[in-house]
Design an enzyme around this catalytic site. Sequence first.
Site, PDB file in Angstrom:
ATOM      1  N   CYS A  12       5.506  -1.216   0.963  1.00 42.46           N
ATOM      2  CA  CYS A  12       6.185  -1.178   2.309  1.00 42.46           C
ATOM      3  C   CYS A  12       7.668  -1.658   2.342  1.00 42.46           C
ATOM      4  O   CYS A  12       8.072  -2.539   1.429  1.00 42.46           O
ATOM      5  CB  CYS A  12       5.630  -2.684   3.003  1.00 42.46           C
ATOM      6  SG  CYS A  12       6.137  -2.840   4.549  1.00 42.46           S
ATOM      7  N   CYS A  43       4.910 -11.595   1.590  1.00 47.47           N
ATOM      8  CA  CYS A  43       3.995 -10.607   1.507  1.00 47.47           C
ATOM      9  C   CYS A  43       3.760  -9.971   0.064  1.00 47.47           C
ATOM     10  O   CYS A  43       5.054  -9.346  -0.338  1.00 47.47           O
ATOM     11  CB  CYS A  43       4.300  -9.686   2.711  1.00 47.47           C
ATOM     12  SG  CYS A  43       3.178  -8.284   2.785  1.00 47.47           S
ATOM     13  N   CYS A  48     -11.430  -4.955  11.033  1.00 44.49           N
ATOM     14  CA  CYS A  48      -9.936  -4.641  11.312  1.00 44.49           C
ATOM     15  C   CYS A  48      -9.321  -3.948  10.249  1.00 44.49           C
ATOM     16  O   CYS A  48      -9.255  -4.402   8.861  1.00 44.49           O
ATOM     17  CB  CYS A  48      -9.395  -6.258  11.279  1.00 44.49           C
ATOM     18  SG  CYS A  48      -7.418  -6.372  11.543  1.00 44.49           S
TER      19      CYS A  48
END
Length: 359
Positions: free
Chosen positions: A70, A77, A114
Amino acid sequence: MGSTEVQAMAAVQQAEQQAKAAPWTVAAVEALMALPLPELMHRAQTVHRAHFDPLEVEFATLLSVKTGGCPEDCSYCPQAARYDTGVEATKLMDPADVLAAARAAKQAGATRFCMGAAWRAPKDRDIEKVSELVRGVKALGLETCGTLGMLEEGQAQALADAGLDYYNHNLDTAPEFYGQIITTREYQDRLDTLGHVRSAGMKVCCGGIVGMGEGRRQRAALIAQLANLNPYPESVPINHLVKVEGTPLADQPDLDPMEFVRTIAVARITMPTARVRLSAGRREMGEAVQTLCFLAGANSIFYGDKLLTTDNPESMDDVALMNKLGMHPRGGQLPEVAPAATGTSCAKPIATPGGCGCN
Ligand code: SAM
Ligand code: DTB
Ligand code: SF4
């Protein structure tokens, strides 16, 4: 009813009245957080019991359908490409593999599935592929949730049309602390995405992370932001920071666990009908703190051995914990025997009220 209960009910009615009439101020949320713990817990329990079965916990299973690589700089993260965390970047998973995972989650007792992707913002072609996943998962009879990064209006509509029930997009922290955690997207960008999700008719799943070095006032400010969304989210994940080697927050000092419990309690009081999800960090906090969180009004967990890239408690340990506490999953079917992970050879049905008594 005793006088303490009458007072608590009055305080709760006042809080609910306030929630309807005026936005929550940070000071009001902070004042709640500062209550003596027994008082705070009583208020949270009273609100919780007015809206939910206090024995019931929603089990949602998470799957990282596209991991790592990302471009964002979220300091917590493990999937941010710029941090050396050992997470390998992958492509979007094949639909057959996603559906196999969803089927397994349903069999293990999950009611919501999810799908998370490590994108800053999906491209339109990504939305088409995820829409196919949504249709497949929904056909299995599971509630669907996606967390794919920032969405444009049309993208949110396409996901809603595919049947996506919930979209998860977190505010993460207080507006005034946000810049110390993330610089590659603005707080307002997050609010804009939440607005698109709402306009498209999907339910909002929005929460944050606790334990990133923020103070109590900032935790209160995060909760006030969430509670003042109009309407407030249907689902509120409260994550405890999972410290991952290689991220800027890897060596963050530990937060006092009671601060986490207090955050759950004020989320419950300020957002009475929301599912408050005890999210990341359960493995590290252990059973006793998790139990306090359930008593503070948390009524949803991520269920499955992995979150996105980090470890979650083993499913069998969660089943054992529910059993030990005399609690149960919402509408789900649990495996039929007590799990080996509890260290017992008991084979009584897991649904035995109050647990099997062997532990
Ligand atoms: N990329 C998308 C986004 O940021 O919206 C979706 C996935 S992202 C990993 C979803 C959420 O996971 C983040 O907003 C954050 O709240 C939570 N999260 C990520 N890493 C975490 C960590 N180390 N500890 C606790 N929560 C974390
Ligand atoms: C949320 O608020 N927490 C979940 C879910 N929404 C997507 C993610 C937690 C991620 C924890 C770190 C990891 O496993 O990579
Ligand atoms: Fe990317 Fe989401 Fe991780 Fe931020 S939280 S780095 S946007 S995957």
